[in-house]
Design an enzyme around this catalytic site. Structure first.
Site, PDB file in Angstrom:
ATOM      1  N   LYS A  53       0.835  -1.204   0.000  1.00 27.83           N
ATOM      2  CA  LYS A  53       0.000   0.000   0.000  1.00 27.83           C
ATOM      3  C   LYS A  53       0.874   1.260   0.000  1.00 27.83           C
ATOM      4  O   LYS A  53       0.623   2.206  -0.744  1.00 27.83           O
ATOM      5  CB  LYS A  53      -0.939  -0.017   1.222  1.00 27.83           C
ATOM      6  N   GLN A  97      -4.874  -1.638  10.069  1.00 27.38           N
ATOM      7  CA  GLN A  97      -4.750  -2.893   9.320  1.00 27.38           C
ATOM      8  C   GLN A  97      -5.180  -4.061  10.215  1.00 27.38           C
ATOM      9  O   GLN A  97      -4.590  -4.308  11.256  1.00 27.38           O
ATOM     10  CB  GLN A  97      -3.294  -3.073   8.860  1.00 27.38           C
ATOM     11  N   ASP A 120     -10.529   3.423   4.746  1.00 25.81           N
ATOM     12  CA  ASP A 120     -10.816   2.010   4.501  1.00 25.81           C
ATOM     13  C   ASP A 120     -12.316   1.732   4.632  1.00 25.81           C
ATOM     14  O   ASP A 120     -12.775   0.629   4.327  1.00 25.81           O
ATOM     15  CB  ASP A 120     -10.025   1.151   5.505  1.00 25.81           C
TER      16      ASP A 120
END
Ligand code: NDP
Length: 284
Positions: A53, A97, A120
């Site tokens: 990412k 994450q 996200d």
């Protein structure tokens, strides 16, 4: 006839090229889009996803920091960090994450993050906005799936969609996004009876299970569109394997995503796109 490929890698390159143009406009205004990440320090899979990412973000002209979280990190340190990132005007997006180390409460962390920098799209507030059809950041993986279907002009309205998997980050929001596009949606899970028969009814089948090649070609309705979000490590095999048995499924489906090169790259492209949108909003 073998299925046509929903090529997520190729499309992610187009999305990222567009992003670079948007980033250039921001850079000219003195704004560098920044995505910061909280990640479990000792989880090799998470670290490799986060590395990718950051690499793609850097290539698009963006920036970002990683904050490793380990067994010594306390819940209050985690929450303090999130509050600090929320308050930092130079940070446009924050990714928590999954999974964090087990002793930490991820839900509390997501509640602390809120929706403004949730690029996200997985905080309760962002998910509520999705349910309510309100603007907000959408979950990166299902957003990537919808972008892929849209790009290849896959008809959704009125179609029968079956989503196998009901996780908060993938199955449920994917089902909601298909519903918003007027599909008739069924969500299947580990207690679903006659999963095979249900899958065979699907015009659009989304696999979000986490079980290597569980869905066979014989489960797929001829001409169906198959989207495989699964990423599974299988001992003795190189690379990741999807939830769908690609070799048999491609003989039956009309369109299918490969693994790798399907949903995965679109997830990262969607995440970065949301981060750039957040940076753009900061200039208004
Ligand atoms: P979760 O483990 O959170 O959810 C899996 C879902 O599959 C659950 O709803 C579970 O049902 C269901 N399930 C498990 N076994 C069966 C079964 N035998 N039959 C029917 N349903 C079953 O996984 P995630 O949603 O986080 O991830 C799913 C897959 O997608 C994984 O392979 C993951 O690696 C991949 N992934 C890929 C991403 C990408 O960018 N491409 C991003 C995120 C995930 P129940 O709720 O009843 O337990």
């Amino acid at each position: 006839m073998a299925a046509q490929i929903l090529d997520g890698l190729a499309l992610s390159k187009i999305v990222r090229a567009n992003l670079k143009d948007r980033v250039d406009v921001l850079l000219a205004k003195g704004v560098t889009p920044r995505l910061d990440v909280l990640v479990a320090a000792h989880d090799p899979a998470s670290l490799s996803y986060v590395k990718m990412k950051h690499t793609w973000a850097t290539k698009a002209g963006m920036t970002g920091e990683s904050y490793p979280v380990d067994e010594n990190t306390t819940q209050s340190q985690l929450i303090d960090k999130i509050h600090e990132l929320n308050a930092n005007p130079l940070v446009h997006g924050v990714l928590i994450q999954h999974p964090l180390p087990k002793h930490l409460d991820e839900n509390e962390a997501l509640l602390a993050l809120g929706s403004a920098k949730d690029v996200d799209g997985i905080t309760p507030e962002s998910l509520g906005r999705l349910v309510a059809d309100l603007p907000g950041f959408r979950c990166a993986t299902p957003m990537g799936i919808m972008t892929l279907l849209d790009h290849y002009q896959i008809p959704i309205k009125g179609k029968r969609a079956v989503v196998v998997g009901r996780s908060v980050i993938l199955g449920k929001p994917a089902a909601l996004m298909l519903l918003q596009k007027h599909a008739t949606v069924t969500i299947a899970h580990s207690r679903t009876e006659d999963l095979e028969g249900l899958c065979r009814e699907a015009d659009i089948l989304v696999a979000a299970v986490g079980r290597a090649e569980m869905i066979k070609g014989s489960w797929i309705k001829p001409g169906a569109v198959v989207v495989d979000a699964g990423y599974n490590r299988v001992e003795g095999r190189q690379g990741d394997v999807g939830d769908v048995e690609f070799e048999t499924a491609k003989e039956v489906a009309s369109w299918i995503t490969p693994v790798p090169g399907g949903v995965g790259p679109m997830t990262v492209a969607s995440l970065l796109s949301n981060a750039v949108t957040s940076a753009e909003a900061s200039t208004h």
